[in-house]
Design an enzyme around this catalytic site. Structure first.
Site, short mmCIF file in Angstrom:
data_model
loop_
_atom_site.label_atom_id
_atom_site.label_comp_id
_atom_site.label_asym_id
_atom_site.label_seq_id
_atom_site.Cartn_x
_atom_site.Cartn_y
_atom_site.Cartn_z
N ASP A 19 0.71 -1.34 0.02
CA ASP A 19 0.09 0.13 -0.07
C ASP A 19 0.76 1.37 -0.17
O ASP A 19 2.06 1.22 0.53
CB ASP A 19 -0.88 0.00 1.22
CG ASP A 19 -2.19 1.07 1.00
OD1 ASP A 19 -2.48 1.49 -0.02
OD2 ASP A 19 -2.59 1.41 2.25
N HIS A 36 2.12 3.37 -9.21
CA HIS A 36 1.60 1.93 -9.41
C HIS A 36 2.77 1.42 -10.30
O HIS A 36 3.36 0.20 -9.95
CB HIS A 36 0.44 2.12 -10.15
CG HIS A 36 -0.59 2.09 -9.47
ND1 HIS A 36 -0.93 1.87 -7.91
CD2 HIS A 36 -2.05 2.88 -9.71
CE1 HIS A 36 -1.98 2.31 -7.46
NE2 HIS A 36 -2.62 2.90 -8.41
N LEU A 130 10.39 -20.58 -5.02
CA LEU A 130 9.54 -19.67 -4.14
C LEU A 130 7.96 -19.90 -4.89
O LEU A 130 7.83 -19.65 -6.15
CB LEU A 130 9.84 -18.30 -4.57
CG LEU A 130 8.92 -17.20 -3.88
CD1 LEU A 130 9.15 -17.16 -2.49
CD2 LEU A 130 9.69 -15.82 -4.43
C1 IPE Z 1 -5.25 -2.75 -0.02
O1 IPE Z 1 -5.21 -1.31 -0.15
C2 IPE Z 1 -5.45 -3.21 -1.23
C3 IPE Z 1 -4.29 -3.65 -1.99
C4 IPE Z 1 -2.90 -3.06 -1.58
C5 IPE Z 1 -4.25 -4.14 -3.39
P1 IPE Z 1 -6.33 -0.23 -0.05
O2 IPE Z 1 -5.66 1.14 -0.66
O3 IPE Z 1 -7.38 -0.51 -1.34
O4 IPE Z 1 -7.02 -0.47 1.12
P2 IPE Z 1 -7.90 0.67 1.99
O5 IPE Z 1 -8.62 1.33 1.09
O6 IPE Z 1 -6.71 1.95 2.43
O7 IPE Z 1 -8.31 -0.03 3.31
C1 IPE Z 2 -1.90 0.07 -3.36
O1 IPE Z 2 -1.40 1.52 -3.40
C2 IPE Z 2 -1.94 -0.26 -4.63
C3 IPE Z 2 -3.52 -0.65 -4.93
C4 IPE Z 2 -4.49 -0.82 -4.21
C5 IPE Z 2 -3.66 -1.28 -6.27
P1 IPE Z 2 -2.80 2.63 -3.25
O2 IPE Z 2 -3.17 2.92 -4.68
O3 IPE Z 2 -3.85 2.03 -2.39
O4 IPE Z 2 -1.95 3.89 -2.76
P2 IPE Z 2 -2.61 4.80 -1.73
O5 IPE Z 2 -3.01 3.92 -0.60
O6 IPE Z 2 -3.87 5.51 -2.20
O7 IPE Z 2 -1.33 5.87 -1.23
MG MG Z 3 -4.18 2.33 -0.34
#
Ligand code: IPE
Ligand code: IPE
Ligand code: MG
Length: 248
Positions: A19, A36, A130
Site C-alpha cells: 500500500d 503503481h 518460491l
Molecule cells: C489494500 O489497499 C489493497 C491493496 C494493496 C491491493 P487499499 O488502499 O485498497 O486499502 P484501504 O482502502 O486503504 O483500506
Molecule cells: C496500493 O496503493 C495499490 C493498490 C491498491 C492497487 P494505493 O493505490 O492504495 O496507494 P494509496 O494508499 O492511495 O497511497
Molecule cells: Mg491504499
C-alpha cells in the site's frame, strides 16, 4: 550489518499489503498511476529478497475486490500494468524457479489478462524455489463465500454430508489451501488494517506495519520485518511455558 537469522526462526510464508503507491506519486506531484509503476519495481525487490532468504511462499495483495470501485482511469491503468508485467516478467520468474499463482475472482479481468494468468500458472507449476501468489480481484470475504458455495453445491448434490463440514474441510476449499498459512504479514503505507485481505488465513499470522510507502521498500526494510518476526513468541493460544516445552 545484522546477524544472520536462523532458518528455523524465519517465516516460511510472507503475505504483503503493498500500500501507498498513490501517495508516493502524489508527494511528487505526479499522477497516481506513476506510483503503481514504481510499485511494480518494489515487487521485484521483494521477490529477490524472498529468493535470497529462502522464503518458501510470498503472497502479494495487488488489487482488492473493492479496488474495482476506483476511478475507471486508475483501474484501466492498473490493468495495462498487470498485462505488461505478465508479458515481461514471467520468463525471468520461471528461469529463477518461481511458481506463480493467482487468487481472486478473475471474471472482472480482461480476457488477455486471464489468459496470461492461466498460462503463467501452467508454465511455472513445477517450480519450487518460491511460490509467488498474486491476489488480484481478491477479497477475504469473497474467498470464504466461494469456499462455502463449493461445499453447498457438493452437499446439495448429495456428495457431502453437511455434518462433516469443519474448519479443515472449509479451509481446504479456500485460496492458498496448498500452502502453510502466512507466518508474517507486512503492510506498508502506515494504515493499521487488513482491508479484506486473507481474513481466514491470517488467524495466527504475526502482523508488522510500516509507514514506508510501497515503492520505497528495500531489502533492509524487509530484513527488519523478518528480524522482528524472529524475536516474537508465537503461542497459538498456549502459555509461554508450554511453548518453551517446560512446565504447564
Ligand atoms: C489494500 O489497499 C489493497 C491493496 C494493496 C491491493 P487499499 O488502499 O485498497 O486499502 P484501504 O482502502 O486503504 O483500506
Ligand atoms: C496500493 O496503493 C495499490 C493498490 C491498491 C492497487 P494505493 O493505490 O492504495 O496507494 P494509496 O494508499 O492511495 O497511497
Ligand atoms: Mg491504499
Amino acid at each position: 550489518m545484522t546477524a544472520a537469522i536462523a532458518p528455523s526462526r524465519k517465516p516460511r510464508h510472507i503475505a504483503v499489503i503493498m500500500d501507498g503507491n498513490g501517495r508516493w506519486a502524489q508527494r511528487r506531484q505526479r499522477p497516481r498511476t506513476l506510483g503503481h509503476r514504481a510499485g511494480a519495481r518494489a515487487v521485484q525487490v521483494c521477490v529477490d529478497f524472498c529468493l535470497a532468504e529462502g522464503i518458501e511462499a510470498l503472497t502479494l495483495f495487488a488489487f482488492s475486490s473493492e479496488n474495482w470501485n476506483r476511478p475507471p482511469e486508475e483501474v484501466g491503468a492498473l490493468m495495462k500494468l498487470f498485462l505488461r508485467m505478465l508479458s515481461l516478467e514471467v520468463d525471468e520468474l520461471h528461469r529463477r524457479g518461481v511458481r506463480l499463482a493467482f487468487i481472486g475472482e478473475r471474471r472482472g479481468f480482461p480476457e488477455a489478462i486471464r489468459d496470461r494468468m492461466a498460462e503463467a500458472e501452467i508454465r511455472t507449476a513445477g517450480n519450487r524455489a518460491l511460490t509467488l501468489t498474486i491476489a488480484a480481484g481478491y477479497g477475504g470475504r469473497w474467498d470464504i463465500a466461494q469456499a462455502a458455495r463449493k461445499l453447498a453445491i457438493e452437499a446439495a448434490a448429495g456428495r457431502l454430508d453437511p455434518a462433516t463440514i469443519d474448519e479443515t474441510l472449509l479451509g481446504s476449499h479456500l485460496s492458498l489451501a496448498g500452502l502453510p498459512p502466512p507466518d508474517l504479514f507486512i503492510r506498508t503505507g502506515g494504515d493499521l488494517r487488513i482491508s479484506n485481505f486473507l481474513l481466514w488465513q491470517l488467524a495466527y499470522t504475526e502482523l508488522w506495519f510500516t509507514e514506508t510507502l510501497w515503492p520505497d521498500v528495500d531489502a533492509a526494510l524487509l530484513r527488519a520485518a523478518v528480524a522482528d518476526f524472529a524475536e516474537r513468541e508465537r503461542r497459538f493460544g498456549l502459555t509461554s511455558a508450554q511453548v518453551a516445552g517446560g512446565a504447564t
